[in-house]
Design an enzyme around this catalytic site. Structure first.
Site, PDB file in Angstrom:
ATOM      1  N   ASP A  87     -24.371 -16.962   9.248  1.00 42.66           N
ATOM      2  CA  ASP A  87     -23.985 -18.151   8.484  1.00 42.66           C
ATOM      3  C   ASP A  87     -23.680 -19.350   9.373  1.00 42.66           C
ATOM      4  OD1 ASP A  87     -21.703 -16.987   9.544  1.00 42.66           O
ATOM      5  OD2 ASP A  87     -20.841 -16.427   7.619  1.00 42.66           O
ATOM      6  N   ASN A 139     -10.523 -11.524   1.594  1.00 44.33           N
ATOM      7  CA  ASN A 139     -10.839 -11.383   0.158  1.00 44.33           C
ATOM      8  C   ASN A 139     -12.083 -10.522  -0.061  1.00 44.33           C
ATOM      9  OD1 ASN A 139     -12.821 -13.079   1.088  1.00 44.33           O
ATOM     10  ND2 ASN A 139     -12.463 -14.713  -0.386  1.00 44.33           N
ATOM     11  N   HIS A 145     -14.948 -10.865   1.548  1.00 48.99           N
ATOM     12  CA  HIS A 145     -16.250 -11.513   1.748  1.00 48.99           C
ATOM     13  C   HIS A 145     -16.969 -10.928   2.961  1.00 48.99           C
ATOM     14  CE1 HIS A 145     -14.586 -15.176   4.236  1.00 48.99           C
ATOM     15  NE2 HIS A 145     -15.117 -14.311   5.059  1.00 48.99           N
ATOM     16  N   GLU A 153     -18.704 -15.027  -1.048  1.00 48.39           N
ATOM     17  CA  GLU A 153     -17.361 -14.934  -1.617  1.00 48.39           C
ATOM     18  C   GLU A 153     -17.366 -14.055  -2.872  1.00 48.39           C
ATOM     19  OE1 GLU A 153     -15.107 -15.962   0.159  1.00 48.39           O
ATOM     20  OE2 GLU A 153     -15.392 -17.971   0.972  1.00 48.39           O
TER      21      GLU A 153
HETATM   22  C1  GLP Z   1     -15.489 -15.834   8.346  1.00 49.45           C
HETATM   23  C2  GLP Z   1     -16.998 -15.584   8.585  1.00 49.45           C
HETATM   24  C3  GLP Z   1     -17.328 -14.130   8.437  1.00 49.45           C
HETATM   25  C4  GLP Z   1     -16.274 -13.332   9.152  1.00 49.45           C
HETATM   26  C5  GLP Z   1     -14.969 -13.403   8.403  1.00 49.45           C
HETATM   27  C6  GLP Z   1     -13.796 -12.773   9.114  1.00 49.45           C
HETATM   28  O1  GLP Z   1     -15.211 -16.792   7.413  1.00 49.45           O
HETATM   29  N1  GLP Z   1     -17.881 -16.351   7.805  1.00 49.45           N
HETATM   30  O2  GLP Z   1     -18.642 -13.868   8.927  1.00 49.45           O
HETATM   31  O3  GLP Z   1     -16.660 -11.980   9.233  1.00 49.45           O
HETATM   32  O4  GLP Z   1     -14.698 -14.724   7.970  1.00 49.45           O
HETATM   33  O5  GLP Z   1     -13.377 -13.553  10.174  1.00 49.45           O
HETATM   34  P1  GLP Z   1     -12.399 -13.034  11.307  1.00 49.45           P
HETATM   35  O6  GLP Z   1     -13.186 -12.045  12.097  1.00 49.45           O
HETATM   36  O7  GLP Z   1     -12.064 -14.255  12.121  1.00 49.45           O
HETATM   37  O8  GLP Z   1     -11.237 -12.428  10.636  1.00 49.45           O
END
Ligand code: GLP
Length: 242
Positions: free
Chosen positions: A67, A136, A138, A143
């Site tokens: 992304d 959440n 995702h 989402e």
């Molecule tokens: C972000 C990214 C995801 C990621 C997730 C967790 O918003 N878009 O690809 O896996 O949230 O992030 P983190 O590893 O910093 O907890």
């Protein structure tokens, strides 16, 4: 689903690193799906170290990131282009032209989504996809409520995601509210998936991922439908799982 319980973040990162190294050794021209966020940072550090020591080479590897924020230039310190360059690509022997991310500043995002989806297909699809998990549930930026068959799409970020990601920005107003993300359908096409999860803040989402109902309200629950998923998670994240 195979679940590997590690004692902490360091061990999770080490095991993920070894898994990726084995996969690259088995297939030098592997297509890797990569994730950003805090979770995979330790894995990237370990891969960089092993690459420097000559234990793994990324010369023939192709990567596709999940992304990118809409509106951030690749040079913006909060863009995922920048994250990947700083945390991984610039330190390893990968060829720049083999690293791919969605374009967050495209003129036409419908075209951009199609281009990205087709690019992955034209290169033979993703062999091994690394995923993190949102609080959440995702995956990538899909989402709650995202369709399980969604392709690469433009999405609005949930408030929980804006709140969680605000830590990387000067203020919450600076967090982009939209992103372009590989869809759940795109992710599920990967031949193998590794989900990395660390910390208590993810415990509820992880429990739902593993034992909850498979529902679009919890995007990560779709992984129960995939035939080759390994979850590498630390004790804190697996706190609510027997
Ligand atoms: C972000 C990214 C995801 C990621 C997730 C967790 O918003 N878009 O690809 O896996 O949230 O992030 P983190 O590893 O910093 O907890």
């Amino acid at each position: 689903m195979k679940i590997i319980r590690t004692k902490d973040y360091a061990e999770m990162s080490q095991l993920a690193c070894e898994h990726v190294m084995d996969a690259v050794k088995n297939k030098a021209d592997i297509n890797l799906g990569l994730a950003t966020g805090s979770t995979p940072e330790g894995m990237y550090e370990c891969l960089i170290e092993n690459n420097k020591q000559g234990k793994v080479s990324f010369k023939k590897v192709t990567t596709f990131n999940l992304d990118e924020y809409i509106g951030l230039e690749p040079e913006h310190p909060n863009s995922y282009h920048y994250f990947m360059e700083e945390n991984f690509f610039k330190h390893i022997d990968i060829q720049a032209e083999n690293t791919h991310l969605p374009n967050g500043i495209a003129d036409d995002f419908e075209k951009e989504c199609l281009r990205y989806e087709k690019l992955i297909e034209s290169k033979g699809g993703i062999d091994l996809q690394i995923l993190g998990l949102g609080t959440n549930g995702h995956i990538a930026f899909n989402e709650p409520g995202s369709k399980f068959d969604s392709p690469t799409s433009i999405v609005d970020l949930a408030q929980a995601t804006l709140d969680a990601n605000a830590r990387f920005f000067d203020s919450i107003e600076d967090v982009p509210t939209q992103a372009v993300t590989m869809g759940i359908g795109s992710i599920m096409k990967a031949r193998e998936i590794i989900l990395l999860v660390s910390g208590e803040s993810k415990a509820e989402a992880l429990a739902k991922t593993i034992n909850g109902e498979v529902t679009e309200d919890v995007p990560s629950s779709v992984l129960q439908n995939h035939s080759n998923v390994t979850i590498i998670a630390d004790e804190a994240a697996l706190k609510l799982v027997e």
